[in-house]
Design a protein around this motif. Structure first.
Motif, PDB file in Angstrom:
ATOM      1  N   ARG A 169      82.073  73.013  -7.562  1.00 19.77           N
ATOM      2  CA  ARG A 169      81.968  71.992  -8.609  1.00 19.77           C
ATOM      3  C   ARG A 169      80.932  70.927  -8.233  1.00 19.77           C
ATOM      4  O   ARG A 169      80.430  70.214  -9.097  1.00 19.77           O
ATOM      5  N   ASP A 222      81.358  75.687 -11.750  1.00 19.33           N
ATOM      6  CA  ASP A 222      82.572  75.314 -11.018  1.00 19.33           C
ATOM      7  C   ASP A 222      83.512  76.516 -10.998  1.00 19.33           C
ATOM      8  O   ASP A 222      84.129  76.846 -12.008  1.00 19.33           O
ATOM      9  N   TYR A 242      91.865  70.583  -5.081  1.00 21.59           N
ATOM     10  CA  TYR A 242      90.808  71.525  -5.496  1.00 21.59           C
ATOM     11  C   TYR A 242      90.862  72.807  -4.670  1.00 21.59           C
ATOM     12  O   TYR A 242      90.968  73.903  -5.230  1.00 21.59           O
ATOM     13  N   ARG A 302      92.008  75.723  -7.123  1.00 25.20           N
ATOM     14  CA  ARG A 302      90.902  76.265  -7.924  1.00 25.20           C
ATOM     15  C   ARG A 302      90.925  77.789  -7.939  1.00 25.20           C
ATOM     16  O   ARG A 302      90.690  78.427  -8.954  1.00 25.20           O
ATOM     17  N   ARG A 315      88.448  73.581 -15.556  1.00 32.52           N
ATOM     18  CA  ARG A 315      87.123  73.648 -14.938  1.00 32.52           C
ATOM     19  C   ARG A 315      86.099  74.268 -15.885  1.00 32.52           C
ATOM     20  O   ARG A 315      86.436  74.973 -16.820  1.00 32.52           O
TER      21      ARG A 315
END
Lengths: 580, 323
Positions: A464, A473, A526, A530, B19
């Motif tokens: 990101r 990202d 994150y 993610r 995201r």
């Protein structure tokens, strides 16, 4: 190039930590003996630990939406429930269509002629040379059992339907260790922890059968030093007995000169015989697997993980016995790596080969990742070895001190990060890698250096924040920029952003998150989440091994992908503070 | 229904907004003698759309305009997914790595003295790579297919002709002139020095291409697919023709294995993708080589060349940004 484009999720997390999808999604499952893949639109591939692939079963009767939890699918009127105490599963509401025995136990096995499926009333028995599967149609659904022998598979059918369901539900509850978290975090913790808990395998006698690296890494059945190490981080406090047994299995692979393979093979008798034929004849396999029990001989990081495993076990349980039992092997390893310290700076020099974690990269010289492990292993010997041999413990302590004092000189870059590998006299691959965080984990570098490195990781490896990579990202890269010397890479890692060359490996993302939390830094979410968001977007049910756009993913249900759950659970208090 | 507690007081969304991914498109084209297949993918490698048309032949090289139009049409339909960043076109010819020139069929009327990539770039908003079509199918095998986890793969197409693509450690091996994989020219058979100048396509190709298979069965007019069908239905003469074909093919494959030692050989094309053919070839290999060889039929189907073009485009983009 980067503009907002949210990708729709195939899987949605529910408040209770389960996941739901409208269309059927592949569910890999793994219990102590049984493992396989279930496609909810009507197919199951079934395997047994130590035996290999046994049969394929097709069925009808389920409709979406599908709700998923570890080793469990539920639909309106149906579902998959996998037992824990016996190799059996229950397909509720399903009608049996076909049961077909496998023709070989794994891709490397000889192809055999299929034996006819035996029918005994509602029971169908599929036999292979390495195991048996039994499918039985009952009024409420299909019972499917498997085993190394007809006895094991038949015995498993004794479990009642309600017991199978109860065991499956209890397992789901066991994985659900962060019920207070958001649906995204809660489901990640549940699935990631499932990867570790399900890695604990049993042999046909019910004894510990090793930690599996993952559901797709089971033929031949084997346990790895490195995968096992990162997997057992989540198990140390939960199943210490399994770790104690794991140490005994790993000890088998340590050679008198301190060498160790990537993994130790743990097959059952039929699969062992088949594997040995392949090991002696396959052109590539016979070059890599030098001894009967070895899975890929002589890996540079394996002996270090053996010592680290013992150290973590002692630290967690206070039980010093594995170190005493295997002291000779530990000393052999110490001597082996001291002999590789050609500069007298306390740091071993890795030969130019592709045998450590980055097994598609020819790393050589001073390798940050291996040096981190080395310092950690020295600390274990220094901390716990004194009661056995004071001199050896003192030697380890002195070597650790010298190593720590030398690291910056050979690996520190002007950017404040540590090079991946090389020597200044030859070539240095100076890109930033997540695996270099072993230097932080084992406190081989100062806390100041660690904080500096973590800041650089955030700006460079978190996609990101890195607009120099092309995909926006999408996750935490394990390395950036890609390897600058192509001849050092091979196979999948030869592609930029693929495999060791920049994919997101959740186990390394978990290590990174852990280090952020250890060093009191915010925004560990994150790296913790993610990768999981990608799994949900893509419909990857389970803790994925690695992935990157556009190269796709590795295996699902990979043991060491439990590192994010381990990090989140071990530092829950800090996460809560950060999230409040 | 669940035994997980449904009481889950959110601390707060652990990660805030969803995201975002980067925008961009890659086009892949497989230019064949009878059809042009174009595909479009995003940067994740997800196939967004495909388009197929009969190949435009004739003076003035209308196929150039056709390829550009197909790519632009697909890109326009998906312009919300970003700009077109790269196009890769597969052609049924060797492509010189140094000059980019390809020897294409005269029917296409493409100027032979100019690189096809440059001609196409004139009509497109992005860089263009032109690559041999079998090389692209091999690249698809190495990135999407059965060789995904292999360090090296040889993809051999048996069909109208025969050709090979090699991917070694993630890189296409093209040879100095782009002729690596021109398998049909292997001088196999008795008295090759005399036979080669008279060969129809090449000594090896003459033994294993479609006309060769047809010639092995009855009056030589039965299509190859029908011969396979009849062999499967118990026609002994058809089965013998397939067996002869597989035996001939195994000699070429053993030669490849001996020279390159790929981790995996994948067979494709109208003949090579048939599992029964692969099984017969594998059996014959065992008497030619003193070690086991892994041979598999392709799992990618007739779109392999186009899919390989997309993956090569994505790979080129990755490599550019990495440099």
């Amino acid at each position: 190039m980067t503009k907002p484009r949210p990708k729709p999720r195939v899987l949605s997390p529910l408040a209770d930590g389960q996941l739901v999808s409208e269309k059927p999604v592949l569910l890999p499952f793994m219990a102590p003996r049984l493992q396989g893949d279930c496609w909810p639109d009507g197919k199951i591939e079934i395997s047994v630990w130590g035996c290999g692939k046994i049969a394929n079963l097709t069925f009808s009767g389920w409709r979406g939406p599908f709700t998923y939890a570890p080793n469990r699918i539920e639909t309106s009127g149906g579902g998959l429930y996998v037992a824990q105490s016996a190799p059996v599963l229950f397909l509720k509401g399903a009608k049996l269509r076909t049961l077909v025995p496998s023709r070989r136990c794994a891709w490397w096995g000889s192809t055999m002629k299929r034996e006819p499926v035996e029918r005994l009333g509602e029971r169908r028995i599929a036999r292979t040379g390495w195991g048996v599967a039994i499918a039985e149609q009952r009024p409420a659904g299909i019972f499917l059992s498997a085993g190394a022998s007809i006895e094991e598979a038949t015995r498993a059918l004794d479990l009642a339907q309600e017991d199978v369901i109860a065991e499956a539900n209890a397992y789901v509850a066991r994985c659900d260790e962060m019920p207070e978290a958001s649906p995204l975090m809660r489901s990640m913790v549940s699935q990631s922890l499932h990867a570790a808990l399900s890695s604990i395998r049993q042999d046909e006698h019910g004894d510990f059968g090793g930690l599996a690296a993952g559901q797709a890494y089971s033929a031949p059945a084997r346990t790895y030093y490195r995968d096992g190490y990162w997997t057992l981080q989540a198990l140390l406090a939960r199943t210490p007995d399994a770790i104690r047994s794991q140490i005994e299995l790993l000890a088998r692979g340590i050679q008198p000169d301190g060498e160790a393979p990537s993994g130790v093979i743990l097959t059952g008798p039929a699969q062992a015989e088949e594997w040995e034929k392949v090991r002696r004849s396959h052109p590539q396999i016979k070059e890599e697997h030098l001894r009967p029990g070895d899975w890929w001989s002589d890996h540079f990081d394996s002996p270090l993980f053996f010592i680290l495993t013992i150290g973590d076990y002692i630290r967690s349980t206070g039980d010093n016995s594995p170190l005493s039992a295997h002291w000779g092997k530990v000393v052999a390893i110490l001597d082996r790596y001291c002999a590789l310290d050609t500069a007298g700076n306390g740091l071993p020099v890795k030969p130019a080969h592709d045998r450590d974690w980055a097994d598609n990269v020819y790393r050589h010289g001073y390798v940050s990742y291996d040096i981190g492990l080395w310092v950690g292993a020295l600390d274990v010997i220094a901390a716990y070895g004194g009661a056995i041999d004071e001199n050896i413990a003192a030697k380890a302590a002195a070597t650790a001190k010298k190593a720590r004092a030398s690291i910056d000189d050979v690996l520190l870059q002007a950017s404040g990060t540590y090079a991946d590998y090389g020597t200044k006299q030859d070539f240095v691959e100076d890109h930033l890698t997540l695996d270099s965080l072993t230097l932080l984990r084992y406190r081989a570098v100062s806390a100041e250096s660690a904080t500096r490195v973590l800041a650089k990781v955030a700006s460079t490896l978190e996609s990101r924040s890195n607009s120099d990579q092309p995909y926006g990202d999408w996750g935490v890269m394990c390395a950036f920029p890609p390897f600058k010397r192509p001849k050092d890479t091979r196979s999948k890692s030869a592609f930029a952003y693929r495999y060791h060359n920049g994919s997101d490996w959740p186990y390394l993302s978990g290590l990174y998150a852990e280090q952020r939390l250890v060093h009191g830094l915010e925004d560990a979410e994150y790296p913790l989440l993610r990768w999981w968001e990608t799994c949900l977007e893509e419909g990857w049910m389970g803790a994925v091994e690695y992935f990157s756009p556009p190269w796709g993913r590795g295996s699902l249900l990979q043991g060491w992908s439990s590192m994010p759950a381990m990090a989140a659970l071990a530092h829950k208090d800090k996460l809560c503070l950060a999230m409040s | 229904m669940s035994n997980i507690s449904t009481i889950a007081p959110d601390l707060r969304p652990a990660v805030g907004n969803r995201r975002t991914k980067a925008l961009g498109l890659v086009a892949g084209v497989d230019l064949g003698g009878t059809k042009v297949l174009a595909g479009l993918s995003d940067l994740d490698g997800d196939l967004l759309a495909t388009m197929e048309e009969p190949t435009a032949h004739g003076e003035g090289a209308p196929v150039l305009e056709q390829i550009v139009r197909m790519i632009l049409t697909l890109a326009e339909r998906h312009r919300d997914r970003g700009p077109l960043l790269k196009a890769v076109v597969g052609v049924p010819s060797a492509v010189s790595p140094s000059t980019g020139l390809a020897s294409l069929s005269p029917n296409l009327a493409i100027p032979a003295e100019q690189p096809l990539a440059r001609l196409l770039e004139a009509g497109l908003p992005c860089g263009v790579v032109v690559e041999n079509d079998v090389n692209l199918a091999a690249f698809a095998e190495a990135t999407l297919g059965k060789a995904r986890d292999c360090a090296s793969v040889a993809f051999i197409a048996f069909g109208t002709g025969v050709g090979m693509g090699l991917v070694i450690d993630g890189r296409l091996f093209r040879g100095h002139h782009g002729r690596a994989g021109e398998l049909g020219l292997l001088p196999l058979g008795t008295n090759p020095h005399d036979a080669a100048p008279k060969a129809r396509a090449g000594l090896f190709e003459d033994q294993v291409d479609s006309p060769a298979v047809r010639a092995l069965y009855r009056d030589g007019t039965v299509p190859v697919s029908e011969i396979f069908l009849r062999a499967g239905s118990g026609d002994g003469e058809a089965a013998a023709a397939i067996a002869t074909l597989a035996k001939s093919a195994s000699v070429g494959l053993a030669s490849i294995q001996a020279v390159f030692d790929p981790a995996l050989m994948v067979l494709g094309g109208g003949i090579g993708s048939r599992p029964e053919f692969v099984e017969l070839v594998s059996q014959h290999m065992s008497s030619l080589l003193p070690f086991a060889v892994q041979i598999e039929p392709t799992s990618l189907g007739p779109e392999a060349g186009m899919r390989g073009a997309l993956m090569l485009g994505l790979h080129e983009l990755s490599s550019q940004t990495a440099a």
